[in-house]
Write an enzyme that holds these catalytic residues in place. Sequence first.
Site, PDB file in Angstrom:
ATOM      1  N   LYS A  15      32.058 -23.466 -32.955  1.00 17.67           N
ATOM      2  CA  LYS A  15      32.923 -24.444 -33.184  1.00 17.67           C
ATOM      3  C   LYS A  15      32.496 -26.141 -32.721  1.00 17.67           C
ATOM      4  O   LYS A  15      32.526 -27.082 -33.353  1.00 17.67           O
ATOM      5  CB  LYS A  15      34.548 -24.394 -32.603  1.00 17.67           C
ATOM      6  CG  LYS A  15      35.146 -23.104 -32.948  1.00 17.67           C
ATOM      7  CD  LYS A  15      36.597 -23.000 -32.524  1.00 17.67           C
ATOM      8  CE  LYS A  15      36.538 -22.745 -30.920  1.00 17.67           C
ATOM      9  NZ  LYS A  15      35.835 -21.470 -30.621  1.00 17.67           N
ATOM     10  N   ARG A  89      45.321 -22.933 -29.705  1.00 18.99           N
ATOM     11  CA  ARG A  89      44.749 -21.540 -29.181  1.00 18.99           C
ATOM     12  C   ARG A  89      46.040 -20.562 -29.401  1.00 18.99           C
ATOM     13  O   ARG A  89      45.762 -19.311 -29.017  1.00 18.99           O
ATOM     14  CB  ARG A  89      44.133 -21.476 -27.865  1.00 18.99           C
ATOM     15  CG  ARG A  89      42.627 -21.534 -28.113  1.00 18.99           C
ATOM     16  CD  ARG A  89      42.065 -21.664 -26.782  1.00 18.99           C
ATOM     17  NE  ARG A  89      40.560 -21.348 -26.634  1.00 18.99           N
ATOM     18  CZ  ARG A  89      39.639 -22.266 -26.320  1.00 18.99           C
ATOM     19  NH1 ARG A  89      39.903 -23.392 -26.770  1.00 18.99           N
ATOM     20  NH2 ARG A  89      38.386 -21.718 -26.225  1.00 18.99           N
ATOM     21  N   ARG A 128      23.188 -20.282 -24.167  1.00 16.23           N
ATOM     22  CA  ARG A 128      23.358 -21.613 -24.693  1.00 16.23           C
ATOM     23  C   ARG A 128      23.546 -22.622 -23.549  1.00 16.23           C
ATOM     24  O   ARG A 128      23.726 -22.214 -22.476  1.00 16.23           O
ATOM     25  CB  ARG A 128      24.831 -21.807 -25.524  1.00 16.23           C
ATOM     26  CG  ARG A 128      26.047 -21.709 -24.998  1.00 16.23           C
ATOM     27  CD  ARG A 128      27.266 -21.785 -25.871  1.00 16.23           C
ATOM     28  NE  ARG A 128      28.312 -21.671 -25.402  1.00 16.23           N
ATOM     29  CZ  ARG A 128      29.449 -21.633 -25.832  1.00 16.23           C
ATOM     30  NH1 ARG A 128      29.450 -21.844 -27.113  1.00 16.23           N
ATOM     31  NH2 ARG A 128      30.661 -21.719 -25.113  1.00 16.23           N
ATOM     32  N   ARG A 161      24.587 -25.498 -18.150  1.00 15.95           N
ATOM     33  CA  ARG A 161      25.175 -24.224 -18.680  1.00 15.95           C
ATOM     34  C   ARG A 161      26.476 -24.459 -17.883  1.00 15.95           C
ATOM     35  O   ARG A 161      26.800 -24.689 -16.873  1.00 15.95           O
ATOM     36  CB  ARG A 161      24.429 -23.038 -18.195  1.00 15.95           C
ATOM     37  CG  ARG A 161      23.088 -22.991 -18.871  1.00 15.95           C
ATOM     38  CD  ARG A 161      22.280 -21.796 -18.176  1.00 15.95           C
ATOM     39  NE  ARG A 161      21.070 -21.794 -18.977  1.00 15.95           N
ATOM     40  CZ  ARG A 161      20.337 -21.371 -19.763  1.00 15.95           C
ATOM     41  NH1 ARG A 161      21.200 -20.675 -20.616  1.00 15.95           N
ATOM     42  NH2 ARG A 161      19.094 -21.633 -20.107  1.00 15.95           N
ATOM     43  N   ARG A 173      36.950 -13.711 -22.459  1.00 19.57           N
ATOM     44  CA  ARG A 173      37.667 -14.829 -23.637  1.00 19.57           C
ATOM     45  C   ARG A 173      37.803 -14.450 -24.879  1.00 19.57           C
ATOM     46  O   ARG A 173      38.614 -14.825 -25.787  1.00 19.57           O
ATOM     47  CB  ARG A 173      36.461 -16.032 -23.658  1.00 19.57           C
ATOM     48  CG  ARG A 173      36.504 -16.788 -22.330  1.00 19.57           C
ATOM     49  CD  ARG A 173      35.212 -17.651 -21.881  1.00 19.57           C
ATOM     50  NE  ARG A 173      34.957 -18.695 -23.128  1.00 19.57           N
ATOM     51  CZ  ARG A 173      33.557 -19.009 -22.951  1.00 19.57           C
ATOM     52  NH1 ARG A 173      32.577 -18.741 -22.159  1.00 19.57           N
ATOM     53  NH2 ARG A 173      33.401 -20.117 -23.974  1.00 19.57           N
TER      54      ARG A 173
HETATM   55  P1  AMP Z   1      36.033 -23.903 -24.858  1.00 20.20           P
HETATM   56  O1  AMP Z   1      35.458 -25.053 -24.508  1.00 20.20           O
HETATM   57  O2  AMP Z   1      37.029 -24.379 -26.145  1.00 20.20           O
HETATM   58  O3  AMP Z   1      35.449 -22.613 -25.012  1.00 20.20           O
HETATM   59  O4  AMP Z   1      37.105 -23.590 -23.687  1.00 20.20           O
HETATM   60  C1  AMP Z   1      36.920 -23.431 -22.464  1.00 20.20           C
HETATM   61  C2  AMP Z   1      38.022 -22.767 -21.781  1.00 20.20           C
HETATM   62  O5  AMP Z   1      39.106 -23.831 -21.339  1.00 20.20           O
HETATM   63  C3  AMP Z   1      38.759 -21.688 -22.304  1.00 20.20           C
HETATM   64  O6  AMP Z   1      38.276 -20.445 -22.237  1.00 20.20           O
HETATM   65  C4  AMP Z   1      40.237 -21.931 -21.547  1.00 20.20           C
HETATM   66  O7  AMP Z   1      40.079 -21.306 -20.411  1.00 20.20           O
HETATM   67  C5  AMP Z   1      40.352 -23.394 -21.654  1.00 20.20           C
HETATM   68  N1  AMP Z   1      40.916 -23.831 -22.859  1.00 20.20           N
HETATM   69  C6  AMP Z   1      40.451 -24.704 -23.789  1.00 20.20           C
HETATM   70  N2  AMP Z   1      40.960 -25.204 -24.814  1.00 20.20           N
HETATM   71  C7  AMP Z   1      42.344 -24.339 -24.480  1.00 20.20           C
HETATM   72  C8  AMP Z   1      43.539 -24.092 -25.130  1.00 20.20           C
HETATM   73  N3  AMP Z   1      43.825 -24.890 -26.339  1.00 20.20           N
HETATM   74  N4  AMP Z   1      44.643 -23.429 -24.663  1.00 20.20           N
HETATM   75  C9  AMP Z   1      44.272 -22.521 -23.501  1.00 20.20           C
HETATM   76  N5  AMP Z   1      43.219 -22.717 -22.622  1.00 20.20           N
HETATM   77  C10 AMP Z   1      42.229 -23.619 -23.411  1.00 20.20           C
END
Ligand code: AMP
Length: 263
Positions: A15, A89, A128, A161, A173
Amino acid sequence: MAPVLILLGPPGAGKGTQARMLEDDFGLTQLSTGDMLRAAVATGSPAGLAAKSVMQAGGLVSDEIVTAVLAEKLAGITGQGIILDGYPRTLAQAKALDGLLTAQGRAVSAAISLDVDDAAMIDRIAGRFTCANCGEGYHDTHKLPAKSGVCDKCGGATFKRRADDTAETVRDRLAAYHAQTAPLIAFYAGRGQLERVGAMGSIAEIRQSLSRIVGPRGLSIQMGPAPSEEVVQKTIDRYVKAHRQVSATEMEKEKDADQAGRY
Ligand code: AMP
């Protein structure tokens, strides 16, 4: 109307990488709630303090906190086309997003699901890393910088990282994704706003598939948001009013003609 696109998909689906390409290709603005929360954690803001341990454990930050963080960013870019990466989410977030967009007089244009196999995501995520300066994404086996230790995009020499990019956290996750986020696929499909893209191919192939969906023509012709009830009502009101004015003018003319004895 400036488009609002949502990228759905489990962690590791690409994404973030694809959102950045859509910025380059179509002038959209990427809004990543993960990036916003990581910045909040780094500065030690109240939202960051509340989010830190949840993020480290691979869980979801509360809807209230993450929506407040997004709302603040969204308020500053009312006229720009946006690509949402990592939000919504949960179903509650999808509904909150509708509210935020309605307040700006716009709506979701399309939700694009990046479809992948879970098993491959652990390898993708565990390998990554990104340029600490410009954020360009790399991978230990799939995408190393052309010149070792130097970012292809900005020439930076420092890489980082994510703290939550470990095999153990990825499992949590992925579980959070399937329990809370995957139902959004049906939610947007039910509203006729879902597009699906096979995302197991190369970055370039996925970029091409996305371009076919996001290309400005496709987007404005096929996926413009349906007008709200209020807009429809206003259009009807305007039509009725205009029609009434014509009738009144016609009646006025007939009266004048009568008085002049011309019939
Ligand atoms: P990401 O960079 O999108 O993988 O997000 C990293 C972490 O941030 C996720 O594993 C969640 O803990 C938190 N996070 C990011 N976006 C959301 C969201 N819309 N709702 C809840 N937690 C989020």
